[in-house]
Design a protein around this motif. Sequence first.
Motif, PDB file in Angstrom:
ATOM      1  N   HIS A   1     -33.937 -31.777  -7.607  1.00 54.17           N
ATOM      2  CA  HIS A   1     -34.906 -32.416  -6.725  1.00 54.17           C
ATOM      3  C   HIS A   1     -35.489 -33.655  -7.386  1.00 54.17           C
ATOM      4  CE1 HIS A   1     -37.896 -29.468  -8.586  1.00 54.17           C
ATOM      5  NE2 HIS A   1     -38.540 -30.585  -8.714  1.00 54.17           N
TER       6      HIS A   1
ATOM      7  N   ASN B   1     -40.180 -41.709  -8.103  1.00 51.81           N
ATOM      8  CA  ASN B   1     -41.155 -41.639  -7.018  1.00 51.81           C
ATOM      9  C   ASN B   1     -40.750 -42.518  -5.844  1.00 51.81           C
ATOM     10  OD1 ASN B   1     -42.896 -39.850  -8.386  1.00 51.81           O
ATOM     11  ND2 ASN B   1     -43.881 -41.533  -9.484  1.00 51.81           N
TER      12      ASN B   1
ATOM     13  N   TYR C   1     -37.947 -40.812  -3.907  1.00 49.30           N
ATOM     14  CA  TYR C   1     -38.510 -39.739  -3.079  1.00 49.30           C
ATOM     15  C   TYR C   1     -39.089 -40.306  -1.779  1.00 49.30           C
ATOM     16  CZ  TYR C   1     -41.966 -36.314  -1.492  1.00 49.30           C
ATOM     17  OH  TYR C   1     -42.722 -35.461  -0.725  1.00 49.30           O
TER      18      TYR C   1
ATOM     19  N   SER D   1     -36.498 -34.620  -0.526  1.00 46.51           N
ATOM     20  CA  SER D   1     -35.837 -34.374  -1.801  1.00 46.51           C
ATOM     21  C   SER D   1     -36.585 -33.359  -2.664  1.00 46.51           C
ATOM     22  CB  SER D   1     -35.648 -35.685  -2.573  1.00 46.51           C
ATOM     23  OG  SER D   1     -36.898 -36.271  -2.880  1.00 46.51           O
ATOM     24  N   MET D   2     -37.596 -32.698  -2.088  1.00 47.48           N
ATOM     25  CA  MET D   2     -38.278 -31.578  -2.732  1.00 47.48           C
ATOM     26  C   MET D   2     -38.102 -30.301  -1.908  1.00 47.48           C
ATOM     27  SD  MET D   2     -39.947 -32.441  -5.569  1.00 47.48           S
ATOM     28  CE  MET D   2     -41.438 -31.465  -5.693  1.00 47.48           C
TER      29      MET D   2
END
Length: 341
Positions: free
Chosen positions: A206, A227, A230, A240-241
Amino acid sequence: MSEEQHQPSTVAAATPADHIVGEELLVDSSTDSDSTFGDAVDSTTTSLASSVTNYRYEHGRRYHGIEDGRYSLPNDEAEVDRLNLQHRVWEIALNGHLYVAPIDHDSLNEVLDVGCGTGVWCIEFADAHPGVQVLGTDLSPIQPHNVPANCQFIVDDANDDWVYGERFDFIHTRTLLLGVKDWKKVMKQAFDSLKPGGWIELHEFHIPIACDDGSAGPDSAAMKWGNSMYEGFQKFGVDSMATAKFREYLAEAGFGDIRETHTKFPLGPWPRGDKEKAMGALFQKDIGDNLHGLSVKTLTQGLGWSTEEVESFLPQAKADMYNPQIHTYFPIDIFWARKPR
């Protein structure tokens, strides 16, 4: 992810899950050398129908031509090489195992690999299990011509409706995260496509990337890259988490005996341990040497960066990833679960 979800599960003795790289990475302060694991990457050519090779070309790279916007990474020869290299990282992490679920080899008849990429996992599984039919699906026909007789590839989108029926004994996915927008749907369709008693196994990283020792601060280029990626993926409708919700989604789909474990893929050979160094050197090459192809579409079309901004920023992020004093890694989550009999 919650603390509870990050706790490795208890696994039965003698399963491959007992032997994967652990969650802790310790910095090796005794050396800054760049150890390598060798160059085991081979380019491949597709054996699938030419009707699905109407590719698009952007930013000097080739992308798939199926349903624009579904997937933001390239599918050209450079990406084939990268994916094959990445497979070697997983191979080291799992001590040569292709899976961790305690599947019954005697009951295996059909196996599905969703988002198979270059097809290397399918080929190795088919070679290891010659009596099992292995099917690999992917958006792009980048798999090789010469494959085992019990291995087949088709072009398919995991986000679409599955039409396989209840036929598989084992379903595998690896690094499919950036290609799936509705994991609840995928897991429900996987459940419906498994025979009773069959297993699903999901191997995913992730983003953002992480750093445990403060060597990469929040303003560092490496952390800014993670970041920004994401945020860019979110613009494409990709979380993506999403692994934070995998246990919940698996349970909702009907799976039982849900297990999970977690590890870290270091960006560079900075950790202690020969295995960890080998993984880090390969993964550094996998990500760092391919940063432009991995990032340019997401940063430009997702976040609206100019090409000039991307070209100026990415060398800084790559420099961080190759700096032995900066200790970043990708969190890796592995889940496996069984459909009740």
